[in-house]
Design a protein around this motif. Structure first.
Motif, PDB file in Angstrom:
ATOM      1  N   ARG A   1      17.630 -64.312 -22.595  1.00  0.00           N
ATOM      2  CA  ARG A   1      17.145 -63.124 -23.396  1.00  0.00           C
ATOM      3  C   ARG A   1      17.421 -63.357 -24.858  1.00  0.00           C
ATOM      4  NH1 ARG A   1      19.922 -60.052 -19.302  1.00  0.00           N
ATOM      5  NH2 ARG A   1      21.938 -59.941 -20.611  1.00  0.00           N
TER       6      ARG A   1
ATOM      7  N   ARG B   1      17.291 -66.342 -26.113  1.00  0.00           N
ATOM      8  CA  ARG B   1      16.318 -67.278 -26.705  1.00  0.00           C
ATOM      9  C   ARG B   1      14.775 -67.116 -26.510  1.00  0.00           C
ATOM     10  NH1 ARG B   1      17.729 -72.492 -23.333  1.00  0.00           N
ATOM     11  NH2 ARG B   1      16.156 -73.319 -24.765  1.00  0.00           N
ATOM     12  N   ALA B   2      14.689 -65.683 -25.858  1.00  0.00           N
ATOM     13  CA  ALA B   2      13.256 -65.593 -25.587  1.00  0.00           C
ATOM     14  C   ALA B   2      12.301 -65.714 -26.840  1.00  0.00           C
ATOM     15  CB  ALA B   2      13.128 -64.013 -24.945  1.00  0.00           C
ATOM     16  N   SER B   3      12.533 -64.954 -28.017  1.00  0.00           N
ATOM     17  CA  SER B   3      11.659 -65.041 -29.284  1.00  0.00           C
ATOM     18  C   SER B   3      11.694 -66.441 -29.749  1.00  0.00           C
ATOM     19  CB  SER B   3      12.567 -64.201 -30.284  1.00  0.00           C
ATOM     20  OG  SER B   3      11.745 -63.947 -31.365  1.00  0.00           O
ATOM     21  N   GLU B   4      12.541 -67.236 -29.861  1.00  0.00           N
ATOM     22  CA  GLU B   4      12.428 -68.436 -30.297  1.00  0.00           C
ATOM     23  C   GLU B   4      11.623 -69.168 -29.489  1.00  0.00           C
ATOM     24  OE1 GLU B   4      15.156 -72.471 -31.248  1.00  0.00           O
ATOM     25  OE2 GLU B   4      15.988 -70.447 -30.688  1.00  0.00           O
TER      26      GLU B   4
ATOM     27  N   SER C   1       7.669 -68.402 -29.486  1.00  0.00           N
ATOM     28  CA  SER C   1       7.291 -68.696 -30.678  1.00  0.00           C
ATOM     29  C   SER C   1       6.665 -70.171 -30.672  1.00  0.00           C
ATOM     30  CB  SER C   1       7.902 -68.158 -31.755  1.00  0.00           C
ATOM     31  OG  SER C   1       9.137 -68.912 -31.867  1.00  0.00           O
TER      32      SER C   1
ATOM     33  N   THR D   1       0.679 -70.199 -29.058  1.00  0.00           N
ATOM     34  CA  THR D   1       1.988 -70.071 -28.887  1.00  0.00           C
ATOM     35  C   THR D   1       2.271 -69.681 -27.453  1.00  0.00           C
ATOM     36  OG1 THR D   1       2.161 -67.678 -29.070  1.00  0.00           O
ATOM     37  CG2 THR D   1       2.572 -68.923 -31.153  1.00  0.00           C
TER      38      THR D   1
ATOM     39  N   ARG E   1       3.973 -67.468 -26.014  1.00  0.00           N
ATOM     40  CA  ARG E   1       3.706 -66.067 -25.753  1.00  0.00           C
ATOM     41  C   ARG E   1       2.242 -65.914 -25.383  1.00  0.00           C
ATOM     42  NH1 ARG E   1       2.573 -61.088 -26.686  1.00  0.00           N
ATOM     43  NH2 ARG E   1       1.250 -61.699 -28.462  1.00  0.00           N
TER      44      ARG E   1
ATOM     45  N   PHE F   1       7.109 -57.472 -23.783  1.00  0.00           N
ATOM     46  CA  PHE F   1       6.606 -58.966 -23.826  1.00  0.00           C
ATOM     47  C   PHE F   1       5.323 -58.986 -24.169  1.00  0.00           C
ATOM     48  CE2 PHE F   1      10.710 -60.115 -22.343  1.00  0.00           C
ATOM     49  CZ  PHE F   1      11.062 -61.346 -22.493  1.00  0.00           C
TER      50      PHE F   1
END
Length: 585
Positions: free
Chosen positions: A389, A391-394, A397, A410, A412, A488
């Motif tokens: 959780r 580290r999800a954003s990094e 991306s 990306t 995502r 997400f």
């Protein structure tokens, strides 16, 4: 600490998803007359390209490129890396007659050697003496098959002998090169109890050798014709093969190691007298960085290394740029298998700061089930796991760099493309009145494999797999719903409910297509016939079958006009593992 879980996600998101956008021209830069991707190369002096290796740009030195930690630039040649290793080599043996498996690994390379010497009760029409050397790097190996010169099938036995010099079954080969990858591999001693002919050598990929050993004995002329047979003096022979890349060479050589030994080339075969022979198997392909057990396991699971000392000391199947499905037949990359491994073993696997990239060897992936494991994995790591959780954003991306079709997207975006594909594929079955066989998930057209039973006859010719439709699709849809709820997929907030509704329809209405119910009398007869036809040394006990035998078949639309492939199987575990069902009988 390296993150094993992040590596698995990097594989699937960054490289192997096939439903991505095409690369566009503006992503390419000019370097002289050549165009290149900046994430993959560095342009020097406006005209000279050097590759990026392990996320590090190589430097130019004259007409070569080098990594500073491995080479130093001088006015002459670059200095090769040292042949010595700071870490102790590992090796062990596993005996499973008629096969003896030997493993050797050090800081330069990893090798597996399999010595096959058939037993008296083996089917000699299907099996013969062979020597196989396999390497995780390049998914490559060498195999040679022997026959007795006297023509008496079963009279020839082969074995691996310990070296009289080192006492080892296998010793390393390392020959440094100033202009490319070093020559690495293993040497050993092969004993033949009688004169023999090396009839078929194959120096190729794992798949090339499996096509011969497990398929219809396919030999590819482009591979076989490139093998040279040469006598190189002092009674030695050599079998080199230049790869299709025109850079890598695999070589297998033999030399007498006993006074009565003699070896010679006869056309495109090799003749041996009874005796002991040293062999060298090597190649100059870029090697992999192994992950230690400490890097694979999380802090709470480090004690497993002392509980299972043999496994901890054995060569690893985990590398910084590839997670292996197994050895030797599975030294290739399977993203699906890595994801299954993570889902089953997540409680003991490492998570943390480090991420390493895993490179996929092919982009035209035939497996349909890889797509359906990914959302479940994303939920497991980025929602249920505290480290994930954070580290999800990094992580999401990051941009894909390996597959040109995915370049600059990306992770995502790739996850969204995958989810959209699944929602579109599952919608026809989920709508009112859509619960028909035609709307189930099929293998790709013109493909005979597509899920974990990926051998030619693994599904009995079936086109609609049981495990994908009854377990993976509903589990995947529930995962997409959970990801949408967690934000997400802001493009599709409706998935929070739509995906869950789809999942319930699939979960409740897909099983009945695969139902099999064998009547009691037929079940007893089948068991009797099976025991009798295989000459098992025990009675069938078919009288203990006191009711009909219900189970779920492997697939629909099988070979020989089978509506349902009625083979009992273990695929129920997918449904038991991924779903918390209430309507199953």
């Amino acid at each position: 600490m390296h993150s094993f879980i992040a590596a698995v996600l990097t594989v699937v998101l960054g490289i192997c998803l096939t439903n991505a956008m095409p690369q566009s021209v503006e992503h390419l830069e000019a370097c002289g007359d050549t165009f290149y991707i900046k994430a993959k190369y560095t342009c020097y002096e406006g005209k000279f390209l050097c590759p990026v290796l392990n996320d590090k740009p190589t430097l130019k030195c004259s007409q070569d490129c080098y990594l500073p930690e491995m080479y130093s630039a001088t006015t002459s040649a670059s200095a090769p890396p040292s042949a010595s290793c700071s870490n102790e080599a590992t090796g062990f043996q596993l005996s499973d007659p008629p096969n003896d498996n030997y493993f050797y690994s050090d800081c330069h390379s990893a090798s597996q050697v399999v010595m096959t010497s058939p037993l008296s009760d083996n089917d000699l029409t299907l099996m013969g003496p062979r020597l196989l050397v396999a390497w995780p790097a390049g998914n490559s190996d060498v195999v040679v098959f022997f026959q007795p010169q006297n023509g008496v099938n079963g009279s020839l036995s082969i074995s691996l002998q310990n070296s009289t010099t080192t006492g080892n079954a296998l010793d390393p080969i390392y020959e440094a090169s100033s202009s490319g990858s070093p020559m690495v591999g293993v040497s050993g001693h092969l004993k033949l109890n009688s004169s023999a002919i090396l009839t078929i050598p194959i120096l190729g990929s794992i798949r090339t050798i499996r096509d011969f050993t497990e398929g219809p004995s396919l030999l590819r002329p482009s591979i076989q014709d490139a093998i040279k047979f040469a006598e190189i003096g002092e009674g030695k022979i050599s079998l080199p093969r230049l790869w299709l890349d025109n850079e890598t060479t695999t070589t297998l050589s033999f030399a007498p190691a006993s006074q009565n030994g003699s070896v010679e080339v006869r056309d495109r075969a090799v003749a041996f007298e009874a005796g002991t022979y040293s062999f060298n198997a090597s190649f100059n392909y870029p090697q992999l960085e192994q992950l230690s057990p400490q890097e694979v396991l999380n802090q709470h699971s480090q004690s497993l290394m002392s509980q299972y000392l043999d496994q901890a000391q054995s060569p690893s199947l985990s590398y910084s740029n590839k997670l292996l499905a197994g050895a030797w037949r599975f030294l290739t990359y399977f993203g699906r298998d890595s994801m299954i491994t993570m889902l089953l073993m997540e409680p003991v696997l490492s998570t943390g700061e480090g991420e390493h990239h895993i490179h996929c060897s092919a982009y035209d992936y035939k497996m349909i089930n890889t797509d359906y494991f990914l959302p479940v994995l994303l939920v497991d790591y980025f929602i249920k796991n505290a480290v994930g959780r954070s580290r999800a954003s990094e992580f999401l991306s990051k941009r894909a760099t390996e597959n040109p079709a995915n370049y600059e997207l990306t992770y995502r975006q790739l996850a969204l493309l995958n989810a959209e594909k699944i929602m579109n594929a599952s919608a026809p079955f989920a709508v009112s009145g859509g619960q028909t066989k035609e709307n189930l998930i099929h293998l790709r057209e013109d493909e005979i494999v597509g899920e974990w039973r990926d051998s030619t006859y693994g599904l009995g010719g079936g086109r609609i797999p049981y495990n994908v439709n009854t377990a993976l699709v509903p589990a995947d849809l529930r995962a997409i719903g959970a990801l949408a709820e967690a934000g997400f997929f802001p493009e599709h907030p409706e998935w929070n409910q739509t995906a869950r509704n789809y999942a319930q329809v699939w979960e409740d209405n897909s099983l009945h297509f695969f139902e099999v119910n064998v009547p009691q009398s037929e079940a007893r007869s089948l068991v009797d016939n099976y025991v009798g036809s295989n000459s098992f040394p025990f009675v069938s006990r078919s009288q203990d079958i006191n009711s009909s035998a219900p189970f779920y078949g492997l697939a629909l639309d099988g070979n020989n006009n089978q509506t349902l492939v009625r083979v009992m199987n273990t695929d129920d575990w997918f449904r038991l593992f991924f779903l918390n069902t209430t309507n199953d009988n």
